[in-house]
Scaffold this motif. Structure first.
Motif, short mmCIF file in Angstrom:
data_model
loop_
_atom_site.label_atom_id
_atom_site.label_comp_id
_atom_site.label_asym_id
_atom_site.label_seq_id
_atom_site.Cartn_x
_atom_site.Cartn_y
_atom_site.Cartn_z
N ASN A 32 0.85 -1.18 0.00
CA ASN A 32 0.00 0.00 0.00
C ASN A 32 0.89 1.24 0.00
O ASN A 32 1.90 1.29 0.70
CB ASN A 32 -0.91 0.02 1.23
N ALA A 33 0.51 2.24 -0.79
CA ALA A 33 1.28 3.47 -0.89
C ALA A 33 0.32 4.64 -1.15
O ALA A 33 -0.81 4.43 -1.64
CB ALA A 33 2.30 3.36 -2.02
N PRO A 34 0.75 5.86 -0.83
CA PRO A 34 -0.12 7.03 -1.06
C PRO A 34 -0.53 7.15 -2.53
O PRO A 34 0.31 7.13 -3.43
CB PRO A 34 0.77 8.20 -0.64
N ALA A 35 -1.81 7.29 -2.77
CA ALA A 35 -2.33 7.38 -4.13
C ALA A 35 -1.78 8.59 -4.86
O ALA A 35 -1.58 8.56 -6.08
CB ALA A 35 -3.86 7.44 -4.09
N ALA A 36 -1.50 9.66 -4.14
CA ALA A 36 -1.00 10.90 -4.76
C ALA A 36 0.34 10.70 -5.44
O ALA A 36 0.65 11.40 -6.41
CB ALA A 36 -0.92 12.00 -3.71
N TRP A 37 1.14 9.76 -4.97
CA TRP A 37 2.45 9.52 -5.57
C TRP A 37 2.32 9.04 -7.02
O TRP A 37 3.23 9.25 -7.82
CB TRP A 37 3.21 8.46 -4.78
N PHE A 38 1.20 8.44 -7.34
CA PHE A 38 1.05 7.80 -8.64
C PHE A 38 -0.07 8.45 -9.47
O PHE A 38 -0.53 7.88 -10.45
CB PHE A 38 0.79 6.31 -8.45
N GLY A 39 -0.49 9.64 -9.05
CA GLY A 39 -1.53 10.35 -9.78
C GLY A 39 -2.87 9.63 -9.76
O GLY A 39 -3.64 9.70 -10.73
N MET A 40 -3.15 8.95 -8.67
CA MET A 40 -4.38 8.16 -8.57
C MET A 40 -5.33 8.71 -7.51
O MET A 40 -6.16 8.00 -6.96
CB MET A 40 -4.02 6.69 -8.26
N GLY A 41 -5.19 10.00 -7.22
CA GLY A 41 -6.04 10.61 -6.20
C GLY A 41 -5.23 11.57 -5.36
O GLY A 41 -4.00 11.67 -5.50
N THR A 42 -5.91 12.27 -4.48
CA THR A 42 -5.20 13.26 -3.65
C THR A 42 -5.05 12.82 -2.21
O THR A 42 -4.32 13.45 -1.44
CB THR A 42 -5.97 14.60 -3.69
N SER A 43 -5.76 11.77 -1.81
CA SER A 43 -5.66 11.32 -0.43
C SER A 43 -5.84 9.81 -0.37
O SER A 43 -6.34 9.17 -1.30
CB SER A 43 -6.72 12.01 0.44
N GLY A 44 -5.42 9.26 0.75
CA GLY A 44 -5.57 7.83 0.97
C GLY A 44 -4.50 7.01 0.28
O GLY A 44 -3.65 7.53 -0.46
N ASP A 45 -4.53 5.72 0.54
CA ASP A 45 -3.56 4.79 -0.03
C ASP A 45 -4.18 3.97 -1.15
O ASP A 45 -5.41 3.83 -1.24
CB ASP A 45 -3.05 3.83 1.04
#
Length: 306
Positions: free
Chosen positions: A190-203
């Motif tokens: 699990n990783a922060p979604a923001a790192w991969f352009g998949m959202g702004t919050s959450g994993d």
């Protein structure tokens, strides 16, 4: 001491050497040909222009990497048939001055003569139990020009390593083998979604996949590796199968100093094996025949004189 007595002694010594010659080849040599239980070595590899996902930075970095592999034998677990080696690998980012970007551990047991993995003694990768298959660290003595199963620690499985030709490494004749590993899932994280352009919050849940090619240069008499090159392609994919980021992409090659040390060690081992398996039995046999014939001749002359 008369000729008959001297001749009898020579006959006895000659006969003993003739009997000893095949024993050295068939019994002493095989006992000598075995991996070391007290192994200790440090191998270094270098990867130029590698890419890896840096968790502290939350992005992919490009850098030159130094990879240091320390291998130590567990002497207490070694016996007449097996050896157990522990390996620790440290990866350092030279370009961005980031030491210790990755650490990994490996514990392996294998047959000390064939080099084939054994499932005992706490075999594991990063503390997780693993089923070992194929060649571990080394190939068998008297390597053949054929395909071998070789355990790949990155994928945690054994894959074919095909014989692709003969090649000189620092003047030493070697067999070259190539192993191609298909894309294999190695981790779910699990990783922060923001790192991969998949959202702004959450994993978000990602799967890590490894594929690559490993090339081995093996000294055929000893089965010892003298050079290795790894082409690695590790990526992170979301659950829909879309690649979201590079995880670790690199071509790692052994340094010249490491190759030189492995070549010198393999050349010495090859020389010792040839000495005890070929040269020494021939010398013992020839000397034995000479002494036997000389003793017979001397004994016959002694009896005629008498």
């Amino acid at each position: 001491m008369n000729r008959v007595v001297v001749g009898s002694v020579l006959i006895a010594v000659g006969a003993f050497l003739i009997v000893l010659a095949p024993l050295v080849r068939l019994q002493v040599a095989p006992a000598f040909m075995a991996a070391k239980g007290d192994q200790y070595s440090i191998s270094k590899l270098h990867a130029t222009g590698a890419q890896y996902f840096s968790i502290p930075d939350g992005k992919v970095l490009t850098a030159d990497l130094d990879i240091i592999v320390t291998t130590r034998g567990d002497v207490k677990e070694a016996n007449d048939d097996r050896v157990v080696w522990d390996e620790f690998t440290a990866v350092n980012d030279v370009t961005n001055s980031k030491p210790g970007i990755n650490f990994s551990e490996r514990r392996s047991a294998f047959d000390k003569r064939s080099g084939v993995g054994l499932n005992c003694c706490g075999a594991s990768i990063d503390k997780a139990p693993v089923q070992l298959q194929g060649q571990i660290y080394k190939f068998p003595f008297d390597v053949e020009k054929k395909t071998y199963q070789v355990f790949n620690a990155s994928a945690g499985k054994a894959f074919d390593a095909r014989f692709v030709g003969e090649e000189q490494v620092n003047g030493l004749a070697t067999y070259k083998f190539e192993q191609t590993v298909p894309e294999t899932r190695t981790q779910t994280l699990n990783a922060p979604a923001a790192w991969f352009g998949m959202g702004t919050s959450g994993d978000v849940q990602l799967n890590r996949f490894y594929s690559g090619t490993v090339t081995y240069w093996i000294e055929p008499t000893t089965g010892a590796p003298v050079k290795q090159e790894q082409v690695r392609n590790e990526v992170l994919k979301s659950q829909d199968g879309i690649e979201r980021s590079k995880a670790f992409v690199a071509t790692a090659k052994m340094t010249d100093d490491t190759v030189k040390g492995l070549v010198d060690s393999a050349a010495e081992g090859k020389s010792q094996i040839n000495l005890i398996r070929t040269t020494l039995p021939i010398v013992l046999g020839v000397v034995g025949v000479v002494l036997l014939l000389g003793g017979l001749l001397l004994a016959l002359r002694g009896r005629r004189s008498a």
